[in-house]
Design an enzyme around this catalytic site. Sequence first.
Site, PDB file in Angstrom:
ATOM      1  N   ARG A 115       0.835  -1.197   0.000  1.00 16.79           N
ATOM      2  CA  ARG A 115       0.000   0.000   0.000  1.00 16.79           C
ATOM      3  C   ARG A 115       0.868   1.244   0.000  1.00 16.79           C
ATOM      4  NH1 ARG A 115      -1.950  -0.082   4.817  1.00 16.79           N
ATOM      5  NH2 ARG A 115      -0.622   1.604   5.563  1.00 16.79           N
TER       6      ARG A 115
ATOM      7  N   LYS B 144      -8.916   6.947 -18.960  1.00 18.58           N
ATOM      8  CA  LYS B 144      -9.261   7.464 -20.276  1.00 18.58           C
ATOM      9  C   LYS B 144      -8.073   7.358 -21.237  1.00 18.58           C
ATOM     10  CE  LYS B 144     -13.213   8.612 -18.248  1.00 18.58           C
ATOM     11  NZ  LYS B 144     -12.963   8.572 -16.809  1.00 18.58           N
TER      12      LYS B 144
ATOM     13  N   TYR C 192     -17.267  17.838 -14.490  1.00 19.80           N
ATOM     14  CA  TYR C 192     -17.603  16.414 -14.525  1.00 19.80           C
ATOM     15  C   TYR C 192     -18.570  16.086 -13.381  1.00 19.80           C
ATOM     16  CZ  TYR C 192     -16.860  11.474 -13.373  1.00 19.80           C
ATOM     17  OH  TYR C 192     -17.040  10.162 -13.030  1.00 19.80           O
TER      18      TYR C 192
ATOM     19  N   ASP D 205      -7.651  19.520 -14.117  1.00 19.21           N
ATOM     20  CA  ASP D 205      -7.971  18.177 -14.590  1.00 19.21           C
ATOM     21  C   ASP D 205      -7.593  18.125 -16.066  1.00 19.21           C
ATOM     22  OD1 ASP D 205      -9.163  15.876 -15.625  1.00 19.21           O
ATOM     23  OD2 ASP D 205     -10.847  15.963 -14.227  1.00 19.21           O
TER      24      ASP D 205
END
Length: 391
Positions: free
Chosen positions: A45, A194, A97, A169
């Site tokens: 982690r 994306k 978004y 972004d």
Amino acid sequence: MSTITELIHSIPVDELTGAIAVPIYQTSTFVQEAPGVNKGFDYARTNNPTRQTLETIVAQLEGGHTAAAFSSGLAAIDAVLKLLQAGDEIVAVDDIYGGAFRLFDKVYAKFGVKVHYVDTSNLRAVANAITPATRLIWLETPTNPTLKISDISAIADIAKAHNCWLCVDNTFASPVLQQPLLQGADIVVHSATKYLGGHSDLIAGLVITRTPQLGAEIKFYQNACGAVLSPFDSFLLIRGIETLHLRVKQHSANALAVATYLEQHPAVGKVFYPGLASHPGHALAKRQQKGFGGIVSFTLRDDTEEAAQAFVTSTRYFKLAESLGGIKSLLCHPAAMTHKSIPDEKRRAAGVADSLIRLSVGLEEADDLVADLEQAFKRAGKKLTSSVPTY
């Protein structure tokens, strides 16, 4: 050395075996020589060699100091918001978004973080929205889904003058077309699902910071909150980045062909694509981007949800689905899909009309995609005609 050559050769050959592909270190923990004495890794982690390689590549790609990889784009956004505290305020792009809006409005609002939504393509509106409590300016440029363009360097100057951070972004443009950190931004986020992944086969998010101080804070939240990217998905993302430049070039060429076709179609209301001279942000996009990307949005003259629904269920090559940036063309109806979480009045005020359709233009032949849209207009017209009651 060109940027593309530098990118390809920033992906290291494995020193242990000579493997030209980055190995997948599918392990949860690492053996230590003594307590606190290890080879740079103790628990997956906190750090993992495959993820670390990805983060190094991405930081270089964006021209930043530190990158952190997360299990989704929203997890990446969430990590940035954790830099804030109760009473802080955000100035955010109004055409935002839907997932980011939901996170702001339904999660962080109850912790005392207030958001002012403005048209960030209007510099005066940005400056007027800032208060003494503003700690963060949140941009998408191009925006999702109306592709508004905001002046990154000018807004970076505004942020600096008011002692707040600028986060961009950069999902739609990708670092191939735009590097906001080099234009003055403090933080960049990506839904790496994306264009960076590029094959619709992973979910991932990235945060890249300009300074080591911000990077250390983001890395703290990455470890403390635990929404890390898995080794296998890190490997897939590295593989996607290897072809990013070629894919974005073709996405952009195909999108321009599609946008040009749509602009002259009699059933179309408005076309949103910064590569068109008719787009209000065309000159700015041409100045701050190296290309115009693969997303095209448009409205119908019949500005109704019914008309949009008829169209999006009539295509063949454009598949109706959430997401974007993959090799196959996709389309969606934001009012009913990606932006459904935004109240109708806010959505419409931001320019997301009832009939607006977003296209993620893929890597198929452009002529085939245009032909698909042409037949979809005809099929949709027949659907709407047949649904009209007769008396």
